[in-house]
Design an enzyme around this catalytic site. Structure first.
Site, PDB file in Angstrom:
ATOM      1  CD  GLN A 130       3.406  -3.415  -5.468  1.00 32.68           C
ATOM      2  OE1 GLN A 130       3.139  -2.225  -5.518  1.00 32.68           O
ATOM      3  NE2 GLN A 130       2.492  -4.356  -5.358  1.00 32.68           N
ATOM      4  CD  GLU A 181     -13.721  19.554   8.736  1.00 34.32           C
ATOM      5  OE1 GLU A 181     -13.211  18.437   8.595  1.00 34.32           O
ATOM      6  OE2 GLU A 181     -13.878  20.353   7.806  1.00 34.32           O
ATOM      7  CG  LEU A 182     -20.696  14.541  12.046  1.00 36.88           C
ATOM      8  CD1 LEU A 182     -20.315  13.977  13.384  1.00 36.88           C
ATOM      9  CD2 LEU A 182     -22.174  14.587  11.871  1.00 36.88           C
ATOM     10  CG  MET A 222      -2.030   0.851   1.159  1.00 37.72           C
ATOM     11  SD  MET A 222      -3.260   0.240   2.318  1.00 37.72           S
ATOM     12  CE  MET A 222      -4.479   1.441   2.055  1.00 37.72           C
ATOM     13  CE1 TYR A 279      -0.822   1.440 -11.171  1.00 37.07           C
ATOM     14  CE2 TYR A 279      -0.475  -0.560  -9.902  1.00 37.07           C
ATOM     15  CZ  TYR A 279      -0.932   0.741  -9.987  1.00 37.07           C
ATOM     16  OH  TYR A 279      -1.485   1.349  -8.883  1.00 37.07           O
TER      17      TYR A 279
HETATM   18  P1  NAP Z   1     -22.723  17.041   4.400  1.00 41.23           P
HETATM   19  O1  NAP Z   1     -21.873  16.050   3.731  1.00 41.23           O
HETATM   20  O2  NAP Z   1     -22.170  18.325   4.839  1.00 41.23           O
HETATM   21  O3  NAP Z   1     -23.974  17.304   3.439  1.00 41.23           O
HETATM   22  C1  NAP Z   1     -25.017  18.144   3.772  1.00 41.23           C
HETATM   23  C2  NAP Z   1     -25.891  18.351   2.537  1.00 41.23           C
HETATM   24  O4  NAP Z   1     -26.911  19.214   2.886  1.00 41.23           O
HETATM   25  C3  NAP Z   1     -25.163  18.931   1.385  1.00 41.23           C
HETATM   26  O5  NAP Z   1     -25.544  18.209   0.235  1.00 41.23           O
HETATM   27  C4  NAP Z   1     -25.649  20.364   1.304  1.00 41.23           C
HETATM   28  O6  NAP Z   1     -25.726  20.599  -0.079  1.00 41.23           O
HETATM   29  C5  NAP Z   1     -26.986  20.331   2.002  1.00 41.23           C
HETATM   30  N1  NAP Z   1     -27.259  21.472   2.854  1.00 41.23           N
HETATM   31  C6  NAP Z   1     -26.454  22.067   3.766  1.00 41.23           C
HETATM   32  N2  NAP Z   1     -27.095  23.076   4.372  1.00 41.23           N
HETATM   33  C7  NAP Z   1     -28.328  23.122   3.836  1.00 41.23           C
HETATM   34  C8  NAP Z   1     -29.441  23.973   4.039  1.00 41.23           C
HETATM   35  N3  NAP Z   1     -29.404  24.956   4.927  1.00 41.23           N
HETATM   36  N4  NAP Z   1     -30.537  23.739   3.311  1.00 41.23           N
HETATM   37  C9  NAP Z   1     -30.596  22.754   2.415  1.00 41.23           C
HETATM   38  N5  NAP Z   1     -29.565  21.935   2.157  1.00 41.23           N
HETATM   39  C10 NAP Z   1     -28.440  22.118   2.877  1.00 41.23           C
HETATM   40  O7  NAP Z   1     -23.394  16.405   5.678  1.00 41.23           O
HETATM   41  P2  NAP Z   1     -23.981  14.962   5.899  1.00 41.23           P
HETATM   42  O8  NAP Z   1     -24.474  14.349   4.656  1.00 41.23           O
HETATM   43  O9  NAP Z   1     -24.929  15.133   7.018  1.00 41.23           O
HETATM   44  O10 NAP Z   1     -22.745  14.158   6.372  1.00 41.23           O
HETATM   45  C11 NAP Z   1     -22.125  14.520   7.599  1.00 41.23           C
HETATM   46  C12 NAP Z   1     -20.705  14.023   7.662  1.00 41.23           C
HETATM   47  O11 NAP Z   1     -20.675  12.613   7.731  1.00 41.23           O
HETATM   48  C13 NAP Z   1     -19.904  14.467   6.481  1.00 41.23           C
HETATM   49  O12 NAP Z   1     -18.650  14.905   6.926  1.00 41.23           O
HETATM   50  C14 NAP Z   1     -19.777  13.223   5.688  1.00 41.23           C
HETATM   51  O13 NAP Z   1     -18.552  13.173   4.993  1.00 41.23           O
HETATM   52  C15 NAP Z   1     -19.840  12.127   6.742  1.00 41.23           C
HETATM   53  N6  NAP Z   1     -20.397  10.930   6.161  1.00 41.23           N
HETATM   54  C16 NAP Z   1     -19.639  10.239   5.307  1.00 41.23           C
HETATM   55  C17 NAP Z   1     -20.153   9.141   4.709  1.00 41.23           C
HETATM   56  C18 NAP Z   1     -19.303   8.348   3.762  1.00 41.23           C
HETATM   57  O14 NAP Z   1     -19.693   7.321   3.329  1.00 41.23           O
HETATM   58  N7  NAP Z   1     -18.147   8.773   3.395  1.00 41.23           N
HETATM   59  C19 NAP Z   1     -21.437   8.728   4.957  1.00 41.23           C
HETATM   60  C20 NAP Z   1     -22.217   9.462   5.838  1.00 41.23           C
HETATM   61  C21 NAP Z   1     -21.678  10.581   6.418  1.00 41.23           C
HETATM   62  P3  NAP Z   1     -26.126  21.966  -0.719  1.00 41.23           P
HETATM   63  O15 NAP Z   1     -25.582  23.022   0.193  1.00 41.23           O
HETATM   64  O16 NAP Z   1     -25.513  21.951  -2.080  1.00 41.23           O
HETATM   65  O17 NAP Z   1     -27.595  21.929  -0.794  1.00 41.23           O
END
Ligand code: NAP
Ligand code: SF4
Length: 674
Positions: free
Chosen positions: A101, A657-658, A26, A167
């Site tokens: 590797q 940053e959640l 990795m 590769y």
């Molecule tokens: P997020 O990733 O910040 O997304 C929030 C969404 O809501 C965005 O699409 C935003 O898009 C919209 N939004 C924000 N404020 C708004 C408002 N006032 N009115 C309407 N729409 C609004 O938050 P999250 O989906 O709740 O995820 C939270 C955290 O968990 C993130 O850091 C995420 O990376 C993590 N997480 C990761 C995964 C994964 O698989 N990697 C899965 C779940 C959660 P617009 O502003 O364009 O509308």
């Protein structure tokens, strides 16, 4: 002995591998970093000291054409730096083998000087590669050989030559990337020539007593990729050419089948290795989604492989194999295959680490030393941040009380674990539950800690990890009965209708969409369901495993629209290496995705929006709000009002940053310093 096959030594004739576990290759980014070799030495030595059988380093380029400015071994000076690594590993445990590797990316090099058998651009590469002439081919062979000889001088026990993934070597093997008409192209015999000359000449140069592994794409997941007959022919020819071990890989990077993401069933591909094992007389390595010792043991017991390679599981827990040996597998911090802190970092040019283990690749920086003075610490909230803080602080000798208002630990992990394909989060919860026992943490479930109680108990330190509350967007009609929060949907508290709009297309919007568009039983899918959904035929093995096989994805019973305000592509912010799998799955299920949306109002008709200034009504029964979160700081504010000092961590500190990666990282560093 609980894992007799995993712990059985493997005699290679001239040397022995102490057990059947391999830390797979990795790239971490330490290879190119100032002081990176010291850090790499500590990183590998920690794994070597914990019973791993053999380590394979991240890929090292054999020459300029292959390096794109990355780590290279083409001079004595470069080789000398590796001594730090090989010495550290052999000092940690002289029985552990370490192989380097050799990785020549060919057309996947980020360079205008990229080379390939033919000028065929990869779908995922920025440049059209330069077609090699005969002298160029000879140079690439010589450079591989020279690189292996230098690795030997640098103290490695062997090398792994990667001949898969899209590769250089693999592009000679596959017809669509090798259009040559000379002796290196055309017939399969000719297309194999480059790989075999590298192996033959390397063997001749390094002698018999040096481990020579060749990694082949046993199923490359390419339309028109390698046929099964070609794979067997290659395996037999490699054996004749002098390889010690054949390692099996299951993809090219440009393939559209996920092979390591969390929705891939555990050990999904090992039967392919098993079939090859019957055809060759050298040991074979299998890999992909083998993340616990019992999974590895089953793979070996089925006769699918002689050795099991685990790359990310060894990032997640450096003591994985020690815990297996000592029967402490319930203490393993299991890789959840999220890719968020490893491959997503690698492919964004960031240093690799691990979501569940921020010490990975930071072994010289983040250490959990015994506390000089044991403090009484209250941690309020047993979500990812609270759990990480409590565990690290208690491991260091602090006396930790962990308060949780609900009846179980986990916080947002409890939501994540119910999403189809994210079942690995159960392992993280199992790990933390066990750590609570091991480190004697005073866990108080069903207990909402308030400022008075915390004050009365006289803690030396109060850590507030109370998490988040879902954000409620300011849209007219937001209190309409059609509107529900993502938490109520995931926990099943509120029903979801047939026609659904999801406001917010971040990680949680996608998770909710996955949940409500999923048909079939809940829980991890088995290999057959996975194969059908992604169009893989394991039984007949057509070219690449996928040629002519249509993915069969059931359309969602619900009519779903996923919306965001941003103009960017919906889902563009998801993980670099996994986002495409979610976008593709939902699109195949018929989920509609809309960007550049303005929310106007919600009423009995549905959701009123503007897109490109055009009004539209999305007629829906349910509107699910997934619009991010705000910090939940009521307790913190109460503590402040009472003049008690406390520290915020996780979502309560910064909801933007959640995510579990940031929360665990922050909590671990803070607990290491308390
Ligand atoms: P997020 O990733 O910040 O997304 C929030 C969404 O809501 C965005 O699409 C935003 O898009 C919209 N939004 C924000 N404020 C708004 C408002 N006032 N009115 C309407 N729409 C609004 O938050 P999250 O989906 O709740 O995820 C939270 C955290 O968990 C993130 O850091 C995420 O990376 C993590 N997480 C990761 C995964 C994964 O698989 N990697 C899965 C779940 C959660 P617009 O502003 O364009 O509308
Ligand atoms: Fe595994 Fe995720 Fe850690 Fe990568 S970041 S090693 S996928 S748990």
């Amino acid at each position: 002995m609980k894992y007799p096959r995993l712990l059985e030594p493997l005699d290679l004739g001239f040397t022995t591998i102490r057990n059947r576990s391999i830390m797979g290759s990795m790239h971490t980014g330490l290879e190119e970093m100032d002081g990176g070799f010291e850090r790499m030495a500590a990183y590998f030595a920690e794994r070597a000291a914990n019973n791993i059988g053999m380590i394979i380093t991240g890929g090292i380029a054999p020459n300029e054409e292959s390096s794109s400015g990355g780590a290279m071994m083409s001079s004595d000076e470069e080789a000398e730096k590796h001594r730090l690594v090989t010495d550290a590993v052999h000092k940690a445990d002289p029985d552990v083998k370490i192989c380097m590797q050799i990785l020549h990316p060919g057309p996947l090099a980020y360079s205008k000087n990229a080379v390939a058998p033919s000028a065929v651009k990869s779908r995922i590469a920025p440049f059209v590669p330069n077609e090699l002439d005969k002298a160029g081919i000879q140079k690439q062979i010589n450079d591989h050989v020279k690189c292996a000889v230098m690795a030997q001088k640098a103290g490695y026990d062997g090398v792994e030559i990667i001949g898969s993934a899209g590769y250089l070597i693999s592009t000679f093997l596959v017809q669509k990337t090798n259009l040559r008409e000379d002796e290196y192209g055309g017939s399969y015999e000719n297309r194999m020539r480059f790989a075999l000359e590298i192996v033959e000449q390397t063997r001749a140069a390094v002698g018999d007593n040096f481990i020579l592994i060749f990694r082949i794409a046993a199923m490359d997941m390419l339309e028109g990729g390698m046929s099964w007959e070609e794979i067997i022919t290659l395996g037999k020819a490699l054996e004749k050419a002098g390889v010690t071990i054949i390692s099996t890989h299951f993809t090219w990077h440009e393939s559209a089948v996920p092979t390591i993401a969390t929705m891939v069933p555990r050990a999904a591909f090992t039967s392919v290795t098993g079939r090859l094992r019957k055809e060759v007389n050298v040991p074979v390595i299998t890999s992909n989604r083998i993340n616990m010792p019992d999974v590895a043991e089953e793979v070996l017991a089925r006769g699918d492989a002689d050795l099991v390679s685990m790359a990310r599981p060894l990032l997640a827990d450096s003591a994985f194999m020690r815990k297996a040996v000592e029967g402490r597998e319930d203490e393993i911090n299991t890789c959840i295959a999220c890719n968020q802190a490893c491959l997503d970092h690698t492919f964004s040019g960031k240093l690799t680490t691990c979501l569940v283990n921020p010490r990975a690749c930071h072994e010289t920086i983040l250490n959990y030393e015994p506390a000089t003075e044991a403090k009484r610490i209250a941690v309020v909230g047993a979500g990812p941040a609270g759990l990480a803080y409590a565990t690290v602080a208690a491991e260091r000798g602090h006396k930790v009380s962990l308060f949780e208002a609900s009846s179980e630990i986990g916080g947002q992990f409890n939501l994540a674990k119910t999403i189809p394909g994210k079942e690995e989060f159960y392992e993280t919860l199992r790990y933390y539950n066990r750590m609570i026992e091991v480190h004697d943490i005073d866990l108080r479930l069903n207990t909402r800690a308030d400022a008075e109680t915390l004050k009365a108990e006289g803690f030396d330190q109060v850590i507030v990890s109370t998490g988040i509350k879902p954000r409620t967007p300011d849209i007219e009609g937001i209190n309409h009965p059609k509107v529900v929060s993502y938490i109520d949907v995931i926990t099943g508290k509120k029903p979801v209708g047939q026609k659904v709009a999801i406001i917010g297309a971040g990680g949680i919007g996608f998770d909710v969409c996955e949940l409500i568009s999923h048909s079939g039983p809940s829980g991890a899918v088995d290999r057959d369901v996975f194969a059908a959904e992604w169009g893989v035929d394991f039984e007949n093995h057509p070219r690449g495993g996928v040629t002519g096989v249509e993915p069969k994805v059931a359309k969602s019973d619900r009519e779903i629209t996923l919306l965001q305000r941003k103009e960017s592509r919906v889902g563009a912010g998801l993980g670099k290496t996994t986002g495409w799998t979610h976008r593709l799955t939902l699109a195949r299920r018929g989920v509609g995705m809309m960007n550049g949306v303005e929310y106007v109002k919600i009423d009995d008709e549905g959701l009123h929006i503007l897109q490109n200034d055009q009004p539209q009504i999305i007629e829906v029964d349910t509107i699910i709000i997934c619009a991010g979160q705000d910090p939940l700081r009521d307790l913190y504010e109460d503590l402040e009002a009472q003049g008690l000092s406390a520290e915020l961590i996780g979502g309560a500190y910064e909801a933007k940053e959640l995510d579990a990666k940031a929360a665990i990282n922050q909590a671990s560093y803070m607990a290491a310093a308390v």
